[in-house]
Design a protein around this motif. Structure first.
Motif, PDB file in Angstrom:
ATOM      1  N   ASN A  47      -1.624  -3.616  -1.212  1.00  0.00           N
ATOM      2  CA  ASN A  47      -2.924  -4.078  -1.235  1.00  0.00           C
ATOM      3  C   ASN A  47      -3.186  -5.258  -1.585  1.00  0.00           C
ATOM      4  O   ASN A  47      -3.922  -6.019  -0.800  1.00  0.00           O
ATOM      5  N   GLU A  48      -2.641  -5.857  -2.601  1.00  0.00           N
ATOM      6  CA  GLU A  48      -2.865  -7.423  -2.895  1.00  0.00           C
ATOM      7  C   GLU A  48      -2.155  -8.011  -1.906  1.00  0.00           C
ATOM      8  O   GLU A  48      -2.811  -9.348  -1.624  1.00  0.00           O
ATOM      9  N   ASP A  51      -4.483  -8.711   1.300  1.00  0.00           N
ATOM     10  CA  ASP A  51      -5.772  -9.517   0.828  1.00  0.00           C
ATOM     11  C   ASP A  51      -5.417 -11.039   0.798  1.00  0.00           C
ATOM     12  O   ASP A  51      -6.096 -12.033   0.893  1.00  0.00           O
ATOM     13  N   ARG A  73      -3.295  -4.138   7.383  1.00  0.00           N
ATOM     14  CA  ARG A  73      -3.070  -3.187   6.312  1.00  0.00           C
ATOM     15  C   ARG A  73      -2.487  -2.025   6.937  1.00  0.00           C
ATOM     16  O   ARG A  73      -1.817  -1.133   6.274  1.00  0.00           O
ATOM     17  N   VAL A  77       0.367  -1.013   3.910  1.00  0.00           N
ATOM     18  CA  VAL A  77      -0.285   0.015   3.179  1.00  0.00           C
ATOM     19  C   VAL A  77       0.056   1.455   4.096  1.00  0.00           C
ATOM     20  O   VAL A  77       0.544   2.163   3.365  1.00  0.00           O
ATOM     21  N   GLN A  81       4.002   1.204   2.172  1.00  0.00           N
ATOM     22  CA  GLN A  81       3.608   1.584   1.051  1.00  0.00           C
ATOM     23  C   GLN A  81       3.989   3.201   1.252  1.00  0.00           C
ATOM     24  O   GLN A  81       4.578   3.812   0.441  1.00  0.00           O
ATOM     25  N   ASN A  89       1.135   1.957  -4.965  1.00  0.00           N
ATOM     26  CA  ASN A  89       0.852   0.467  -4.862  1.00  0.00           C
ATOM     27  C   ASN A  89       1.420  -0.191  -6.155  1.00  0.00           C
ATOM     28  O   ASN A  89       0.735  -0.601  -7.013  1.00  0.00           O
TER      29      ASN A  89
END
Length: 246
Positions: A47-48, A51, A73, A77, A81, A89
């Motif tokens: 997630n980070e 960003d 993402r 993600v 992920q 996460n």
């Protein structure tokens, strides 16, 4: 030289020093950004990681292009992920993924809001035998990866972000057998785009390659001494050997 001329000269020198200082600070900020990217994906903080990108950013990776915030993402993600850390996460027991960021060459462009950089990563990765799952990417294994970045960055509201992460994995090797025994397409390239592949790229890249095929990842800058484009001859295999024999 008159007083007014001396003042004008000093003002020009101060302005030039200010410009050069800004460029150096930008280079340091971009280096910190890229190194942070390495630390975040080391620990599966996807997630980070997402960003760090501009809203219109993209990732070019393994023969695919993931476009925009949604595409970025989707890769980090929805794909990484969910596959690597079961949707967690952050790091999980039994999964190693180290991404040192090395040899960065950063060139801030004249507009002051765009920068290009070339860098290298040498990944050490693996999954412990006590933590394997039932999918191919969850099996117990340990491997090496080496790759080159040719990235683009943008300064947005005074903060540098990754605009295009163009990561070209060059080689892989199983820890046990080494790179002399690496099979072609060690990691399968994407074959389908989104939404046919729900976590796939928005576009496929033609001509992607992996070791033992070996080519030059193009430099974004010319040779600093000659000013010429840095171009490598393409190896011609058996034909080249015959020419060398004379």
């Amino acid at each position: 030289m008159s007083d007014s001329d001396r003042i004008a000269t000093l003002e020009a020198q101060v302005a030039e020093l200010g410009r050069r200082l800004t460029v150096r600070e930008d280079e340091l900020d971009i280096r910190k950004l890229q190194h942070l990217y390495g630390y975040l994906i080391d620990k599966c903080l996807y997630n980070e990681t997402a960003d760090l990108f501009t809203d219109d950013g993209e990732v070019r990776f393994f023969g695919g292009i993931w476009k925009g915030k949604e595409g970025v993402r989707r890769l980090y993600v929805e794909r990484f992920q969910k596959r690597f850390t079961y949707g967690n996460n952050g790091p999980i027991d039994g999964f190693l993924l180290e991404h040192p960021q090395l040899q960065d060459i950063i060139n801030v462009q004249p507009d002051g809001v765009t920068a290009l950089a070339r860098a290298r990563s040498m990944m050490q990765a693996g999954r412990h035998k006590d933590f394997e799952g039932d999918q191919p990417w969850l099996k117990s294994r340990q491997w090496w990866e080496g790759g080159i970045y040719e990235n683009t960055y943008k300064k947005v509201d005074g903060t540098w972000r990754i605009h295009i992460l163009n990561y070209m994995p060059i080689w892989h090797a199983d820890f046990e057998t080494g790179w002399a025994n690496t099979r072609p397409e060690y990691v399968p390239f994407p074959k389908e785009t989104y939404p046919t592949d729900p976590t796939g790229p928005d576009e496929l890249i033609e001509g992607h390659w992996l070791w033992p095929t070996h080519k030059l990842t193009p430099f974004h800058f010319p040779h600093p001494v000659t000013g010429e484009e840095i171009v490598a001859q393409r190896w011609e295999g058996d034909e080249a050997r015959e020419k060398a024999k004379g």
